[in-house]
Design a protein around this motif. Structure first.
Motif, mmCIF file in Angstrom:
data_model
loop_
_atom_site.group_PDB
_atom_site.id
_atom_site.type_symbol
_atom_site.label_atom_id
_atom_site.label_comp_id
_atom_site.label_asym_id
_atom_site.label_seq_id
_atom_site.Cartn_x
_atom_site.Cartn_y
_atom_site.Cartn_z
ATOM 1 N N VAL A 85 0.825 -1.209 0.000
ATOM 2 C CA VAL A 85 0.000 0.000 0.000
ATOM 3 C C VAL A 85 0.862 1.264 0.000
ATOM 4 N N SER A 86 0.451 2.230 -0.805
ATOM 5 C CA SER A 86 1.126 3.524 -0.847
ATOM 6 C C SER A 86 0.107 4.599 -1.203
ATOM 7 N N ILE A 87 0.516 5.849 -1.034
ATOM 8 C CA ILE A 87 -0.303 6.990 -1.436
ATOM 9 C C ILE A 87 0.410 7.672 -2.589
ATOM 10 N N ASP A 88 -0.275 7.809 -3.713
ATOM 11 C CA ASP A 88 0.385 8.434 -4.852
ATOM 12 C C ASP A 88 0.399 9.956 -4.673
ATOM 13 N N PRO A 89 1.135 10.701 -5.496
ATOM 14 C CA PRO A 89 1.229 12.154 -5.308
ATOM 15 C C PRO A 89 -0.107 12.889 -5.367
ATOM 16 N N ALA A 90 -1.131 12.278 -5.987
ATOM 17 C CA ALA A 90 -2.454 12.900 -6.034
ATOM 18 C C ALA A 90 -3.276 12.622 -4.785
ATOM 19 N N GLY A 91 -2.768 11.755 -3.891
ATOM 20 C CA GLY A 91 -3.504 11.413 -2.685
ATOM 21 C C GLY A 91 -4.363 10.173 -2.810
ATOM 22 N N ASN A 92 -4.340 9.508 -3.962
ATOM 23 C CA ASN A 92 -5.056 8.238 -4.099
ATOM 24 C C ASN A 92 -4.308 7.158 -3.329
ATOM 25 N N ILE A 93 -5.055 6.276 -2.667
ATOM 26 C CA ILE A 93 -4.441 5.143 -1.981
ATOM 27 C C ILE A 93 -4.399 3.972 -2.952
ATOM 28 N N ILE A 94 -3.226 3.420 -3.164
ATOM 29 C CA ILE A 94 -3.031 2.332 -4.123
ATOM 30 C C ILE A 94 -2.526 1.108 -3.370
ATOM 31 N N GLY A 95 -3.242 -0.006 -3.493
ATOM 32 C CA GLY A 95 -2.810 -1.272 -2.907
ATOM 33 C C GLY A 95 -2.480 -2.264 -4.005
ATOM 34 N N ARG A 96 -1.199 -2.596 -4.161
ATOM 35 C CA ARG A 96 -0.761 -3.447 -5.271
ATOM 36 C C ARG A 96 -0.618 -4.890 -4.824
ATOM 37 N N ARG A 97 -0.950 -5.789 -5.745
ATOM 38 C CA ARG A 97 -0.784 -7.228 -5.535
ATOM 39 C C ARG A 97 -0.094 -7.787 -6.770
ATOM 40 N N ALA A 98 1.066 -8.371 -6.573
ATOM 41 C CA ALA A 98 1.867 -8.848 -7.697
ATOM 42 C C ALA A 98 1.178 -10.002 -8.403
ATOM 43 N N ALA A 99 1.501 -10.156 -9.673
ATOM 44 C CA ALA A 99 1.006 -11.297 -10.442
ATOM 45 C C ALA A 99 1.690 -12.567 -9.958
ATOM 46 N N GLY A 100 1.137 -13.705 -10.357
ATOM 47 C CA GLY A 100 1.740 -14.989 -10.004
ATOM 48 C C GLY A 100 3.171 -15.068 -10.497
ATOM 49 N N ASN A 101 4.043 -15.627 -9.667
ATOM 50 C CA ASN A 101 5.481 -15.738 -9.967
ATOM 51 C C ASN A 101 6.127 -14.367 -10.173
ATOM 52 N N ASN A 102 5.441 -13.329 -9.603
ATOM 53 C CA ASN A 102 5.959 -11.956 -9.716
ATOM 54 C C ASN A 102 6.209 -11.532 -11.161
ATOM 55 N N ASP A 103 5.380 -12.065 -12.066
ATOM 56 C CA ASP A 103 5.485 -11.714 -13.482
ATOM 57 C C ASP A 103 4.625 -10.483 -13.741
ATOM 58 N N ASP A 104 5.243 -9.336 -13.855
ATOM 59 C CA ASP A 104 4.510 -8.096 -14.071
ATOM 60 C C ASP A 104 4.528 -7.674 -15.540
ATOM 61 N N SER A 105 4.677 -8.646 -16.448
ATOM 62 C CA SER A 105 4.732 -8.314 -17.864
ATOM 63 C C SER A 105 3.357 -7.918 -18.403
ATOM 64 N N LEU A 106 2.286 -8.399 -17.748
ATOM 65 C CA LEU A 106 0.939 -8.016 -18.162
ATOM 66 C C LEU A 106 0.534 -6.725 -17.452
ATOM 67 N N ARG A 107 -0.340 -5.965 -18.107
ATOM 68 C CA ARG A 107 -0.800 -4.706 -17.532
ATOM 69 C C ARG A 107 -1.694 -4.977 -16.323
ATOM 70 N N PRO A 108 -1.737 -4.065 -15.355
ATOM 71 C CA PRO A 108 -2.537 -4.298 -14.148
ATOM 72 C C PRO A 108 -4.032 -4.142 -14.396
ATOM 73 N N ILE A 109 -4.809 -4.862 -13.591
ATOM 74 C CA ILE A 109 -6.253 -4.654 -13.504
ATOM 75 C C ILE A 109 -6.498 -3.829 -12.245
ATOM 76 N N LEU A 110 -7.207 -2.724 -12.390
ATOM 77 C CA LEU A 110 -7.517 -1.851 -11.259
ATOM 78 C C LEU A 110 -8.970 -2.029 -10.850
ATOM 79 N N PHE A 111 -9.245 -1.915 -9.565
ATOM 80 C CA PHE A 111 -10.624 -1.934 -9.080
ATOM 81 C C PHE A 111 -10.686 -1.190 -7.756
ATOM 82 N N GLY A 112 -11.814 -0.544 -7.484
ATOM 83 C CA GLY A 112 -11.950 0.236 -6.258
ATOM 84 C C GLY A 112 -13.061 1.250 -6.377
ATOM 85 N N SER A 113 -12.973 2.325 -5.561
ATOM 86 C CA SER A 113 -13.968 3.394 -5.569
ATOM 87 C C SER A 113 -13.438 4.528 -4.691
#
Length: 444
Positions: A85-113
């Protein structure tokens, strides 16, 4: 004990048994997981304490102390859900979860409100989608489920004050807007820094179009369509375009006692005819468009003076931008006729345009499949309210899931959605996310 407390109580241990245990996985298929409905209810009750008001709702204005403390609570929930979890410069709270095997080659899926509220608002608008997203992440973590795509739970800041957090993410938040004063009394610049952002680094928040695989948002309907029709899940077709105008009507202020009726240039009388015309024109055409005059000021504002000037608002909403423009042209034409008859003038100044944001047809299909797989009924419907999803639609395919709002009430302390409906929505979000993760999102 009020209705909400009673309903939450019913979702105790029984709710945990109903919604926590995953079903068996066969032949490598997506596990049929269920969220913990009781836990969502507990988190809803806890978050409602931040900015709680005597009416039973919440006043958690963006950049207020209540907002800051509520965000701290949510930040902790996201950490417990094993998110980075981090706060981006705009103040949005972002909680990241790595892909399986830490493969971040695919683009992220975002969800929230979002979790900020209007003054004297309710406990469900934005909050259901935020806590539902966190619960989905926690369910995945508890069941050791990995995904092909990296995931990001996003809690956007100041949705109610103009979609500020999501507009920063798509690069539309201007330097000039940062000095506007928010409802908290702070400027947006001051507010962002107050909640942990850094406006000096705001340019780093912008995401490029195509850099996100998809965005999903769970939300209360904020209207009464689903409850009236006894439908479990709304599959949102798109978020309506919203156009605002300031309309100024100029007549001539004169003495109310000495000016004959046939010699008057009454701006308020013209305004009354205009308001009736807006309603008549908007309702004369088939469709789900809406038109509203919600603000009016008559000047000089004295009982014994014929109003010489009126300033009022005009708002039109529809999923079709062309229909909004067509309605406006009809309204402006009739305003010209009113002006000629009443010896007044009309001036229209466009002050805001939110273009319609259609949702992605593929994602709508996945939402519908996920809901029906849970035995839930669905209906395709537009969103008449604005959401962060409309800004995210500029960057990626989006999908929105609606659950019923009791009585169609929102932006009010009486706002309420049943715990079972909230749980249903979170389960549909979970199912859609897993289906989306396994879909072919590598192009587009």
């Amino acid at each position: 004990m009020n209705r909400r407390q009673f309903s939450f109580g019913l979702l105790g241990a029984a709710g945990a048994l109903m919604f926590r245990s995953p079903l068996a996985t066969a032949n490598g298929s997506v596990p049929e997981l269920r969220v913990n409905g009781a836990r969502i209810s507990e988190h809803l009750s806890a978050l409602a304490e931040f900015g709680k008001n005597p009416q039973g709702g919440v006043s958690r204005l963006a950049y207020s102390e209540a907002d800051r403390r509520g965000r701290e609570y949510v930040f902790g929930l996201m950490q417990r859900a094993k998110l980075d979890v981090s706060i981006d410069p705009a103040g949005n709270i972002i909680g990241r979860r790595a892909a399986g095997n830490n493969d971040d080659s695919l683009r992220p899926i975002l969800f929230g409100s979002h979790i900020d509220s209007v003054p004297e608002g309710g406990n469900y608008d934005g909050v259901v989608g935020s806590l539902g997203a966190i619960e989905v992440a926690q369910t995945l973590a508890e069941n050791h489920i990995t995904t092909r795509h990296p995931l990001e739970v996003v809690i956007f800041q100041n949705e109610e004050g103009g979609l500020i957090g999501s507009r920063a993410m798509n690069g539309e938040l201007s330097e000039k807007e940062l000095d506007l004063v928010s409802r908290s009394g702070k400027t947006i610049r001051e507010g962002i820094n107050f909640i942990g952002g850094d406006t000096a680094k705001l340019s780093g928040v912008k995401r490029d179009k195509g850099s996100i695989a998809a965005y999903l948002e769970l939300h209360i309907e904020q209207g009464g369509v689903l409850e009236t029709a006894k439908i479990d899940i709304g599959v949102v077709e798109g978020i309506v375009g919203i156009n605002w105008w300031d309309v100024t009507i100029e007549g001539f202020a004169n003495h109310a006692g000495t000016t004959p009726m046939n010699n008057r240039q009454d701006a308020l009388l013209a305004a009354a005819k205009f308001i009736e015309a807006v309603n008549r024109i908007v309702t004369s055409i088939p469709g789900r468009q809406v038109g509203t005059v919600g603000r009016i000021q008559a000047l000089p504002g004295a009982p014994n003076v014929i109003p010489g000037k009126v300033i009022l608002s005009l708002e039109l909403r529809d999923l079709d931008a062309a229909k909004i423009q067509m309605l406006f042209e009809k309204i402006r034409t009739e305003a010209g006729q009113i002006a000629q008859t009443g010896k007044v003038t009309f001036d229209f100044k466009e002050i805001n345009v939110n273009i319609p944001a259609p949702t992605d047809a593929r994602i709508r299909s996945l939402i519908d499949q996920s809901a029906k797989g849970l035995g839930l009924s669905t209906r395709q419907m537009p969103s008449g309210a604005g959401h962060d999803a409309q800004d995210m639609a500029r960057l990626a395919p989006v999908g929105m899931i609606f659950i019923p709002s009791v009585g169609g009430i929102s932006h009010s302390p009486k706002e309420f959605s049943r715990p079972q409906d909230i749980t249903n929505g979170a389960n549909v979000l979970l199912g859609t996310l897993l289906k989306l993760d396994r879909a072919n999102l590598s192009s587009g």
